[in-house]
Design a protein around this motif. Structure first.
Motif, PDB file in Angstrom:
ATOM      1  N   VAL A  34      -1.023 -12.067  -6.209  1.00 26.33           N
ATOM      2  CA  VAL A  34      -1.265 -13.072  -7.242  1.00 26.33           C
ATOM      3  C   VAL A  34       0.026 -13.785  -7.641  1.00 26.33           C
ATOM      4  CG1 VAL A  34      -3.379 -12.061  -8.160  1.00 26.33           C
ATOM      5  CG2 VAL A  34      -1.159 -11.272  -8.992  1.00 26.33           C
ATOM      6  N   THR A  35       0.947 -13.905  -6.707  1.00 23.34           N
ATOM      7  CA  THR A  35       2.192 -14.624  -6.956  1.00 23.34           C
ATOM      8  C   THR A  35       1.967 -16.108  -6.660  1.00 23.34           C
ATOM      9  OG1 THR A  35       2.901 -14.249  -4.687  1.00 23.34           O
ATOM     10  CG2 THR A  35       3.591 -12.621  -6.331  1.00 23.34           C
ATOM     11  N   PRO A  37       3.815 -19.101  -4.560  1.00 23.49           N
ATOM     12  CA  PRO A  37       2.518 -19.144  -3.877  1.00 23.49           C
ATOM     13  C   PRO A  37       2.061 -17.743  -3.499  1.00 23.49           C
ATOM     14  CG  PRO A  37       4.246 -19.797  -2.366  1.00 23.49           C
ATOM     15  CD  PRO A  37       4.896 -19.585  -3.701  1.00 23.49           C
ATOM     16  N   PRO A  38       0.750 -17.568  -3.341  1.00 22.27           N
ATOM     17  CA  PRO A  38       0.239 -16.242  -2.991  1.00 22.27           C
ATOM     18  C   PRO A  38       0.673 -15.822  -1.590  1.00 22.27           C
ATOM     19  CG  PRO A  38      -1.528 -17.872  -3.044  1.00 22.27           C
ATOM     20  CD  PRO A  38      -0.296 -18.564  -3.476  1.00 22.27           C
ATOM     21  N   ARG A  39       0.720 -14.506  -1.362  1.00 22.48           N
ATOM     22  CA  ARG A  39       1.027 -13.966  -0.028  1.00 22.48           C
ATOM     23  C   ARG A  39      -0.234 -13.303   0.502  1.00 22.48           C
ATOM     24  NH1 ARG A  39       6.003 -14.405   1.590  1.00 22.48           N
ATOM     25  NH2 ARG A  39       5.817 -12.954   3.311  1.00 22.48           N
ATOM     26  N   ASP A  40      -0.572 -13.649   1.733  1.00 23.04           N
ATOM     27  CA  ASP A  40      -1.705 -13.029   2.412  1.00 23.04           C
ATOM     28  C   ASP A  40      -1.189 -11.848   3.222  1.00 23.04           C
ATOM     29  OD1 ASP A  40      -3.353 -15.038   1.403  1.00 23.04           O
ATOM     30  OD2 ASP A  40      -3.102 -16.295   3.185  1.00 23.04           O
ATOM     31  N   HIS A  41      -1.914 -10.736   3.175  1.00 20.50           N
ATOM     32  CA  HIS A  41      -1.502  -9.516   3.865  1.00 20.50           C
ATOM     33  C   HIS A  41      -2.487  -9.185   4.977  1.00 20.50           C
ATOM     34  CE1 HIS A  41       1.635  -8.560   0.921  1.00 20.50           C
ATOM     35  NE2 HIS A  41       0.809  -9.131   0.067  1.00 20.50           N
ATOM     36  N   TYR A  42      -1.944  -8.718   6.095  1.00 18.88           N
ATOM     37  CA  TYR A  42      -2.749  -8.399   7.271  1.00 18.88           C
ATOM     38  C   TYR A  42      -2.322  -7.068   7.856  1.00 18.88           C
ATOM     39  CZ  TYR A  42      -3.590 -13.424   7.120  1.00 18.88           C
ATOM     40  OH  TYR A  42      -3.920 -14.691   6.709  1.00 18.88           O
ATOM     41  N   LYS A  43      -3.264  -6.396   8.520  1.00 15.42           N
ATOM     42  CA  LYS A  43      -2.980  -5.228   9.352  1.00 15.42           C
ATOM     43  C   LYS A  43      -3.320  -5.670  10.772  1.00 15.42           C
ATOM     44  CE  LYS A  43      -2.909  -1.414   7.713  1.00 15.42           C
ATOM     45  NZ  LYS A  43      -1.642  -0.771   7.423  1.00 15.42           N
ATOM     46  N   GLY A  73       0.428 -23.201  -1.305  1.00 14.49           N
ATOM     47  CA  GLY A  73       1.402 -23.390  -2.363  1.00 14.49           C
ATOM     48  C   GLY A  73       1.730 -24.837  -2.621  1.00 14.49           C
ATOM     49  N   ILE A  74       2.850 -25.050  -3.255  1.00 11.76           N
ATOM     50  CA  ILE A  74       3.286 -26.396  -3.589  1.00 11.76           C
ATOM     51  C   ILE A  74       3.988 -26.979  -2.372  1.00 11.76           C
ATOM     52  CG2 ILE A  74       4.763 -27.767  -5.085  1.00 11.76           C
ATOM     53  CD1 ILE A  74       4.387 -25.538  -7.177  1.00 11.76           C
ATOM     54  N   LEU A  75       3.509 -28.117  -1.955  1.00  9.29           N
ATOM     55  CA  LEU A  75       4.098 -28.802  -0.818  1.00  9.29           C
ATOM     56  C   LEU A  75       4.686 -30.129  -1.281  1.00  9.29           C
ATOM     57  CD1 LEU A  75       1.299 -28.284   1.843  1.00  9.29           C
ATOM     58  CD2 LEU A  75       3.404 -27.015   1.579  1.00  9.29           C
ATOM     59  N   PRO A  76       5.701 -30.631  -0.595  1.00  7.35           N
ATOM     60  CA  PRO A  76       6.230 -31.932  -0.974  1.00  7.35           C
ATOM     61  C   PRO A  76       5.163 -33.015  -0.812  1.00  7.35           C
ATOM     62  CG  PRO A  76       7.425 -31.010   0.911  1.00  7.35           C
ATOM     63  CD  PRO A  76       6.371 -30.037   0.517  1.00  7.35           C
ATOM     64  N   ALA A  77       5.162 -33.982  -1.714  1.00 12.98           N
ATOM     65  CA  ALA A  77       4.197 -35.069  -1.657  1.00 12.98           C
ATOM     66  C   ALA A  77       4.466 -35.943  -0.440  1.00 12.98           C
ATOM     67  CB  ALA A  77       4.272 -35.901  -2.930  1.00 12.98           C
ATOM     68  N   THR A  78       3.385 -36.426   0.166  1.00 14.84           N
ATOM     69  CA  THR A  78       3.540 -37.306   1.320  1.00 14.84           C
ATOM     70  C   THR A  78       3.749 -38.753   0.893  1.00 14.84           C
ATOM     71  OG1 THR A  78       1.141 -37.487   1.485  1.00 14.84           O
ATOM     72  CG2 THR A  78       2.211 -35.828   2.851  1.00 14.84           C
ATOM     73  N   ASN A  79       3.398 -39.077  -0.326  1.00 21.07           N
ATOM     74  CA  ASN A  79       3.657 -40.417  -0.870  1.00 21.07           C
ATOM     75  C   ASN A  79       3.792 -40.322  -2.382  1.00 21.07           C
ATOM     76  OD1 ASN A  79       1.049 -40.475  -2.064  1.00 21.07           O
ATOM     77  ND2 ASN A  79       0.176 -41.106  -0.123  1.00 21.07           N
ATOM     78  N   ASP A  80       4.108 -41.404  -3.043  1.00 19.40           N
ATOM     79  CA  ASP A  80       4.344 -41.383  -4.489  1.00 19.40           C
ATOM     80  C   ASP A  80       3.071 -41.182  -5.299  1.00 19.40           C
ATOM     81  OD1 ASP A  80       7.032 -41.746  -4.097  1.00 19.40           O
ATOM     82  OD2 ASP A  80       6.920 -43.932  -4.250  1.00 19.40           O
TER      83      ASP A  80
END
Length: 138
Positions: A34-35, A37-43, A73-80
């Motif tokens: 629940v961080t 951005p969240p982290r997905d865990h796999y086995k 998560g938060i990504l840079p915007a592709t435009n204004d």
């Protein structure tokens, strides 16, 4: 996040204690943290029949491996106009695909997972001069 290509693999292998290449036979998704951005865990489990050790030793007792990556998560915007949070295009580990796995001190935790195709896998093995006698040991 899953990296791609033999160049990324050849960059990470020398920095790792253990590295191997193989096809994933089973992916079991765990819970996401629940961080932000969240982290997905796999086995992850790899097909032991064609597993090739690239660095260090992979023992028969090393069956399940833990792997985690950033989810969305938060990504840079592709435009204004668009700014904020949007879903990232994150590739998840997939059964039946070939990966290079790089581990450090914890032999259960994959630090880097790198997707490669069969030709890249063969080239990595050739470049590292991995002989059949250096593959999986008991």
């Amino acid at each position: 996040m899953v990296l791609h290509g033999k160049d990324k693999a050849l960059e990470q292998i020398p920095k790792s204690s253990i590295a191997f290449i193989g096809k994933i036979s089973n992916v079991q998704r765990g819970i996401s943290s629940v961080t932000m951005p969240p982290r997905d865990h796999y086995k992850l489990q790899f097909d032991r029949r064609d597993l090739r050790t690239l660095r260090g030793r992979v023992y028969d007792t090393m069956i399940d491996f833990d792997y985690s990556q950033i989810g969305e998560g938060i990504l840079p915007a592709t435009n204004d106009i668009f700014c904020g949070i949007r879903k990232a295009q994150i590739q998840i580990p997939t059964a039946g695909h070939i990966y290079v796995a790089c581990l450090n001190d914890n032999t259960k935790q994959i630090n880097y997972l790198i997707a490669v195709n069969r030709f890249e896998a063969d080239d990595i093995v050739r470049r590292l001069n991995v002989t059949p006698s250096t593959t999986m040991k008991k």
